[in-house]
Design an enzyme around this catalytic site. Structure first.
Site, PDB file in Angstrom:
ATOM      1  N   ALA A 105     -95.519  31.141  46.312  1.00  0.00           N
ATOM      2  CA  ALA A 105     -95.596  29.792  45.756  1.00  0.00           C
ATOM      3  C   ALA A 105     -96.529  29.712  44.546  1.00  0.00           C
ATOM      4  CB  ALA A 105     -96.044  28.819  46.836  1.00  0.00           C
TER       5      ALA A 105
ATOM      6  N   GLN B 120     -95.155  24.272  52.688  1.00  0.00           N
ATOM      7  CA  GLN B 120     -95.436  23.982  54.101  1.00  0.00           C
ATOM      8  C   GLN B 120     -94.241  23.385  54.829  1.00  0.00           C
ATOM      9  OE1 GLN B 120     -97.977  24.909  55.836  1.00  0.00           O
ATOM     10  NE2 GLN B 120     -99.341  25.565  54.207  1.00  0.00           N
TER      11      GLN B 120
ATOM     12  N   CYS C 139    -107.404  28.455  51.624  1.00  0.00           N
ATOM     13  CA  CYS C 139    -107.636  28.868  50.242  1.00  0.00           C
ATOM     14  C   CYS C 139    -108.974  28.365  49.721  1.00  0.00           C
ATOM     15  CB  CYS C 139    -106.518  28.359  49.350  1.00  0.00           C
ATOM     16  SG  CYS C 139    -104.914  28.716  50.015  1.00  0.00           S
TER      17      CYS C 139
HETATM   18  N1  PLP Z   1     -98.681  25.309  48.188  1.00  0.00           N
HETATM   19  C1  PLP Z   1     -99.041  24.982  49.436  1.00  0.00           C
HETATM   20  C2  PLP Z   1     -98.737  23.610  49.951  1.00  0.00           C
HETATM   21  C3  PLP Z   1     -99.692  25.912  50.246  1.00  0.00           C
HETATM   22  O1  PLP Z   1    -100.047  25.574  51.492  1.00  0.00           O
HETATM   23  C4  PLP Z   1     -99.972  27.194  49.724  1.00  0.00           C
HETATM   24  C5  PLP Z   1    -100.733  28.189  50.533  1.00  0.00           C
HETATM   25  O2  PLP Z   1    -101.519  27.840  51.382  1.00  0.00           O
HETATM   26  C6  PLP Z   1     -99.562  27.496  48.420  1.00  0.00           C
HETATM   27  C7  PLP Z   1     -98.920  26.536  47.690  1.00  0.00           C
HETATM   28  C8  PLP Z   1     -99.809  28.855  47.833  1.00  0.00           C
HETATM   29  O3  PLP Z   1     -99.009  29.784  48.504  1.00  0.00           O
HETATM   30  P1  PLP Z   1     -99.194  31.361  48.255  1.00  0.00           P
HETATM   31  O4  PLP Z   1    -100.616  31.664  48.545  1.00  0.00           O
HETATM   32  O5  PLP Z   1     -98.240  31.993  49.208  1.00  0.00           O
HETATM   33  O6  PLP Z   1     -98.851  31.621  46.831  1.00  0.00           O
END
Ligand code: PLP
Length: 387
Positions: free
Chosen positions: A70, A178, A320
């Site tokens: 994402a 999500q 994160c």
């Molecule tokens: N968007 C949302 C709503 C998320 O929960 C996350 C990860 O927690 C991300 C984006 C980023 O995803 P990724 O770390 O797999 O790139």
């Protein structure tokens, strides 16, 4: 270990692992090397996964790209749209409670001269649709609103947002990271123009995701951000992550949208309410993901509570940002005090959790919260109404 941190990442489903293994072991061909059998097998695996995702979303496989997840998709879309649509305008609308992948990219674009509107939310985490409508100006090029919030599980009204964007002729980009795999989504019925998600949130592998860009009714221009080989029609160069891509397709094929997870989550909340006083559940009265429960335990610091629960994997704020000392930007945008934000824990369930685990967690929670409160002068003051 009882794992209740499924909004951070999920375990790979057994069926998904089985589907991946041949591409990690024997079928190691490069999907671009279609001159030989191994390459053709790999290419076939990529296209099968694309078809599986297309079926899930009710879109054409030609509208799907594979990415590393994402974060990459979000960067590609926000920077790519900003780059291509400057002749129309330099205004993007998003929301204060978006994931950092969106907010940090927007902050970067702001430095480059883009104008960003961050819509506020109410105490349940909802945006005001009239405010969204009023914020759209002739120079707005994109509305970026997530499908479901990673911290509270709040689901935004996607159809309404899509209708507003269509009426105002503005692109609608939805970070569905999500939402995918937990709720069904039919892009024939909802006019989302661009959508992204990651595999590891839905029992597939880490480091793989997909980006949907509507093609049929609207020619959408997005600059390629990864220049390289001709993979993905030149939109995203780089050798395909075959096993990861296979995992994504398989995970969506077997995605479970049953009511089991919501019944587990609701049972958990019922027990917590019954067993622990002075708690509060975020977005409880809103349309929420079936697996998420973020709870404030009044006057109990999440960090301390978590050290007393070493065998339970949960998260304070989003994973994160959990290394950060700032209170969650999502909870504070909803009006939570810093104190409450620091006393909040996110429990996120999956289909692999059990009723027994829920009961064990509630018992452990009750004991840990009591231990902390029993020795806390601040708790005594709070109970006497002195805080
Ligand atoms: N968007 C949302 C709503 C998320 O929960 C996350 C990860 O927690 C991300 C984006 C980023 O995803 P990724 O770390 O797999 O790139």
């Amino acid at each position: 270990m009882i794992y209740l941190d499924n909004n951070a990442t999920t375990q790979i489903a057994e069926e998904v692992l089985e589907a991946m293994l041949p591409y990690l072991r024997d079928n190691y061909g490069n999907a671009s090397s279609i001159q030989h059998k191994l390459g053709r097998q790999a290419s076939h695996a990529v296209e099968s996964a694309r078809n599986q995702i297309a079926t899930y979303l009710h879109v054409s496989p030609k509208e799907l790209y594979f990415t590393s997840g994402a974060t990459e998709s979000i960067n590609t879309v926000l920077k790519g749209v900003a780059d291509r649509y400057t002749s129309k305008g330099r205004h993007i609308i998003t929301c204060q409670t978006e994931h950092k992948a969106v907010l940090s990219t927007c902050a970067y674009l702001e430095k480059k001269g883009m104008q960003i509107t961050y819509l506020p939310v109410d105490s349940q985490g909802n945006i005001n649709l009239q405010e969204l409508k009023d914020s759209i100006t002739p120079s707005t090029i994109l509305v970026s609103i997530m499908a479901a919030n990673n911290e509270t599980g709040l689901i935004h009204p996607l159809e309404d947002i899509a209708d507003i964007c269509q009426e105002k002729d503005v692109l609608f980009f939805c970070d569905a990271t999500q939402y995918m795999g937990k709720k069904k989504i039919d892009l024939q019925k909802i006019a989302i123009d661009i959508l992204c998600f990651s595999g590891h949130k839905l029992h597939a592998a880490k480091g793989v995701g997909s980006l949907y860009v509507r093609r049929k009714s609207k020619p959408i221009q997005i600059e390629s951000l990864l220049h390289g080989g001709n993979q993905e029609n030149g939109k995203r160069g780089g050798t395909y992550n075959i096993a990861g891509i296979v995992s994504l397709g398989k995970a969506l094929e077997i995605a479970d949208n049953s009511n089991f997870i919501s019944s587990l989550r609701d049972y958990f909340e019922e027990l917590v309410y019954r067993q622990i006083e002075d708690i509060f559940i975020y977005s409880q009265y809103a349309n929420r993901l079936p697996n998420t429960s973020t709870i404030v335990f009044k006057q109990v610091k999440a960090a301390e509570l978590m050290t007393k629960l070493p065998d339970i994997a949960v998260s304070s704020g989003s994973a994160c940002v959990s290394g950060s000392r700032d209170p969650s930007h999502v909870l504070t945008a909803m009006g939570a005090t810093n104190e409450d934000a620091f006393c909040s824990i996110r429990f996120s369930f999956s289909r692999y959790n059990t009723k027994k685990e829920v009961e064990q967690v509630c018992t452990a929670l009750q004991s840990a919260v009591s231990q902390i409160r029993d020795t806390s002068p601040i708790w005594q003051m709070y109970k006497k109404g002195l805080l």
